[in-house]
Design a protein around this motif. Structure first.
Motif, PDB file in Angstrom:
ATOM      1  N   GLU A  85      44.956   3.006  64.558  1.00 38.47           N
ATOM      2  CA  GLU A  85      45.772   3.793  65.487  1.00 38.47           C
ATOM      3  C   GLU A  85      45.775   3.126  66.868  1.00 38.47           C
ATOM      4  N   PHE A  86      46.961   2.819  67.385  1.00 36.73           N
ATOM      5  CA  PHE A  86      47.120   2.148  68.673  1.00 36.73           C
ATOM      6  C   PHE A  86      47.725   3.111  69.695  1.00 36.73           C
ATOM      7  N   ASP A  87      47.418   2.850  70.988  1.00 37.69           N
ATOM      8  CA  ASP A  87      48.018   3.672  72.038  1.00 37.69           C
ATOM      9  C   ASP A  87      49.360   3.064  72.458  1.00 37.69           C
ATOM     10  N   GLU A  88      49.959   3.634  73.474  1.00 41.31           N
ATOM     11  CA  GLU A  88      51.281   3.184  73.916  1.00 41.31           C
ATOM     12  C   GLU A  88      51.276   1.762  74.464  1.00 41.31           C
ATOM     13  N   GLU A  89      50.092   1.281  74.877  1.00 43.19           N
ATOM     14  CA  GLU A  89      49.977  -0.075  75.405  1.00 43.19           C
ATOM     15  C   GLU A  89      49.494  -1.060  74.341  1.00 43.19           C
TER      16      GLU A  89
END
Length: 362
Positions: free
Chosen positions: A178-182
């Motif tokens: 799971e990755f964040d918006e950046e």
């Protein structure tokens, strides 16, 4: 006798090839019409449908091979009978058993072709056909690689090691990134397996992960927790994973043998895979038996001058054989018939009929 073998073989090959082309055209057209029901799912358009149908032709050819061998050989032998060539052969002292032997030589060549088609070509093209269909329907959000199945759900990437067969969707060895918006990795999860519980009148469908370990990652540290069973919130469509399920017809005999052992180890149902295994083993023999069956049919009706009846009877038997092979897949599951019997019984029945008919006219 070598000249006779070559001549009979040439006639049979020509008519069998023509029969294969006709049957392939018919079954391919039916397959194309059937696939149109899936049209416009994602990017699955007419061009992708054509690709899918063309890639499934080797599997179709493998399935209709025995029927094509029967109809084509009846056509070829009927041509020899119509031109009185079979009568000349018999008058020259060539026995019916010797003519059967010439036909068997053709059958052995066709059996080898059937093995190559079923063991090498068909598994590869079937896998590629499934990939094209899956990638088109899912808009490239899913892909099969050397390390399982990769799927994307927004900023989450999912790797599934294996999707098990069966009505209930189950899978093994899951990893979730799971990755964040950046585009920084924030959560890393791994699970021994999982499943999708379909919706019921009283509950919505839901995903479950088993043996889950979830690690939270921030800029300075990480923390992990473990649970036996946990719900999984995702927008993944269960039908996407079903497309990637391993189908029996996608595997060769050796792959089926290994996969059956693997499923047994994981306590999964193996009947459909065992049936496909024995069906692939029996297909070369079925092709040979169908060629043998053509001989008594033609000789019996050549004496009465009614060769049209032999052709009609051959087509009916070929269709009955094809349908019975397809139907036994349901009977094996429904009545717990041993897969070996389910796959070999139609061929055995036709073989016994062939021997009985040859003995009557010899």
């Amino acid at each position: 006798m070598k000249i006779l073998d070559r001549y009979i073989g040439k006639v049979l090959f020509r008519h069998i090839l023509a029969t294969i082309m006709v049957l392939l055209s018919l079954f391919t057209f039916v397959s194309f019409i059937d696939e149109l029901n899936e049209l416009d799912r994602g990017r699955y358009g007419v061009f992708q449908v054509l690709q899918y149908v063309i890639l499934t032709i080797p599997k179709t050819l493998y399935e209709v091979f025995p029927m094509a061998a029967l109809i084509g050989s009846i056509l070829g032998l009927s041509t020899l009978a119509r031109d009185s060539e079979l009568i000349v052969m018999r008058a020259a002292g060539v026995s019916i058993v010797r003519i059967v032997f010439s036909v068997v030589k053709v059958g052995l060549i066709l059996a080898v072709v059937a093995m190559v088609m079923g063991e090498i070509i068909s598994p590869y093209t079937e896998e590629r056909a499934v990939e094209i269909k899956a990638e088109s329907i899912t808009n490239n959000s899913g892909r099969k690689g050397d390390f399982g199945f990769w799927l994307r759900d927004d900023n989450t990437y999912v790797n599934i090691g294996e999707i098990l067969p069966g009505q209930q969707l189950k899978f093994l060895r899951v990893k979730i990134f799971e990755f964040d918006e950046e585009n920084f990795l924030r959560f890393l999860s791994s699970a021994k397996g999982g499943e999708y519980q379909a919706a019921t009148p009283t509950a919505e469908g839901r995903w479950l992960l088993k043996g889950l370990r979830r690690t939270m990652i921030d800029d300075e540290s990480s923390a992990a927790d473990e649970v036996e069973v946990a719900g999984w919130t995702t927008n993944l469509d269960p039908q996407i994973l079903r497309i990637y399920q391993v189908k029996p017809e996608q595997l060769s005999i050796w792959q089926l043998q290994e996969y059956i052992a693997h499923l047994s180890l994981n306590k999964q149902e193996t009947a459909s895979y065992e049936l496909e295994f024995w069906s692939k083993v029996m297909t070369p023999f079925a092709t040979l038996v169908m060629l043998i069956l053509a001989v008594p049919f033609v000789f019996k009706d050549a004496r009465s001058g009614n060769l049209g009846r032999s052709l009609f009877s051959g087509i009916m038997i070929g269709l009955a054989f094809f349908i019975s092979n397809q139907a036994f897949s349901y009977f094996v599951t429904l009545f717990n018939i041993p897969p070996f019997i389910g796959a070999s019984l139609p061929t055995l029945v036709v073989f016994l009929i062939s021997i009985a008919m040859i003995r009557r006219i010899a």
